[in-house]
Write an enzyme that holds these catalytic residues in place. Sequence first.
Site, short mmCIF file in Angstrom:
data_model
loop_
_atom_site.label_atom_id
_atom_site.label_comp_id
_atom_site.label_asym_id
_atom_site.label_seq_id
_atom_site.Cartn_x
_atom_site.Cartn_y
_atom_site.Cartn_z
NE ARG A 1 -10.23 -3.81 0.48
CZ ARG A 1 -9.49 -2.76 0.83
NH1 ARG A 1 -10.06 -1.59 1.08
NH2 ARG A 1 -8.17 -2.86 0.89
CG ASP B 1 -11.94 7.76 -2.74
OD1 ASP B 1 -12.09 7.53 -1.52
OD2 ASP B 1 -10.83 7.74 -3.30
NE ARG C 1 -3.59 2.15 2.81
CZ ARG C 1 -4.80 2.44 2.31
NH1 ARG C 1 -5.36 1.58 1.47
NH2 ARG C 1 -5.43 3.54 2.65
CD GLN D 1 -12.34 -0.55 -1.66
OE1 GLN D 1 -11.61 -0.39 -0.69
NE2 GLN D 1 -13.59 -0.97 -1.56
CG HIS E 1 -7.66 1.10 -3.95
ND1 HIS E 1 -7.12 -0.06 -3.42
CD2 HIS E 1 -8.21 1.77 -2.89
CE1 HIS E 1 -7.33 -0.09 -2.12
NE2 HIS E 1 -7.99 1.01 -1.77
CB CYS F 1 -13.25 2.77 -1.11
SG CYS F 1 -12.36 4.33 -1.11
#
Length: 360
Positions: free
Chosen positions: A341, A273, A155, A185, A182, A313
Amino acid sequence: MTKVARSKKTQAQASAAPKKTGAPRKADAKKDAVLAPTTAPVLLTPETLPTPVMAGRDFLSNLDMTAAELRAVMDTAHSMKRGEWRGVKPLAGLSIALVFEKASLRTRTTFDVGMYQLGGHAITLSNTEIGLGTRERVSDVARNLERWVDAVMGRVYLQQTLQELAQHASIPVINGLSDMLHPAQLLADYQTIEEEFGTDLRGRRVVYIGDGNNLANSHIHMGILTGTDVIVVTPVGYEPNAGVLMDAVRAGVNITLTNDLAAVQGADVLYTDVWISMGQEAEADIRRRAFKGYQVTPEMLDSIAPDGIFLHCLPAHYGEETVPEATEHPKSRVFDQAENRLHAQKALMYHLMGDLKPRW
């Protein structure tokens, strides 16, 4: 030291209040194929496990899988959520390094817990401990980790960091988040979408509103793989990455870019987001002014399809891209999405690592 050779191929292409049980939402006809069954799940055995479809490969982008491979991963994620994997530990004896340049709640917890549930072990490494590109060259970190663990999840700030890790490590490297994409996700997101609309999502309107960031880019990639109609609604100057848009052009897929908020109307899925991602704090005031009017509110949710859903998310910056009343709205599946997730990333790790044997 003898280096353990690992195969790796590359491919460009989710007071007294009663206790919550975490049970899935009530199923209807369109969800029956993917939601948890009402009877006890049929447990898989080592002999009945599906074949890992991405064995030994990297996962830096959703286009690192084909549509058929995505289907296999999604089917596994749904199966895991139904509890059908409780009797097996397919990653027993294997380890994954979780490398974090950015703070994390969902990514860290779900990869760690997921690896444990599959019988393996996760080790978390902060950038204070590693110093990617500062304390040590990224290539040196890769060459060390490949001799100890069986996969790496990063990450990180830059997609280039992941590409360098993948270039120099013979083990699978997973994109847990970068400035560009991402993809992990989006696996959880589409698991959540399939729980609502079934596995054939062709023609479903997925409207992303806000910053044309890594989430918007990965939505475009998933539109290529699934046939959803992806509409990205941004202020002028905040559109998705041009290279990602070219991926859609090369695939012959139409992606709609607009600044018109009316595009939200009738959406099957409305997604947003944060306006200010980690590392963009210096732009906060400029971005807040640019994104004024792009906030997802309960009133906006009233304008999407009657059976449409709202996704985010997380973490949410309430008062900016959305408000608490939206994430708690009847159309919100934000926390189901967060739960997924765990299942989607377990499925991904299995399909990347499921044919490896412990090296010790």
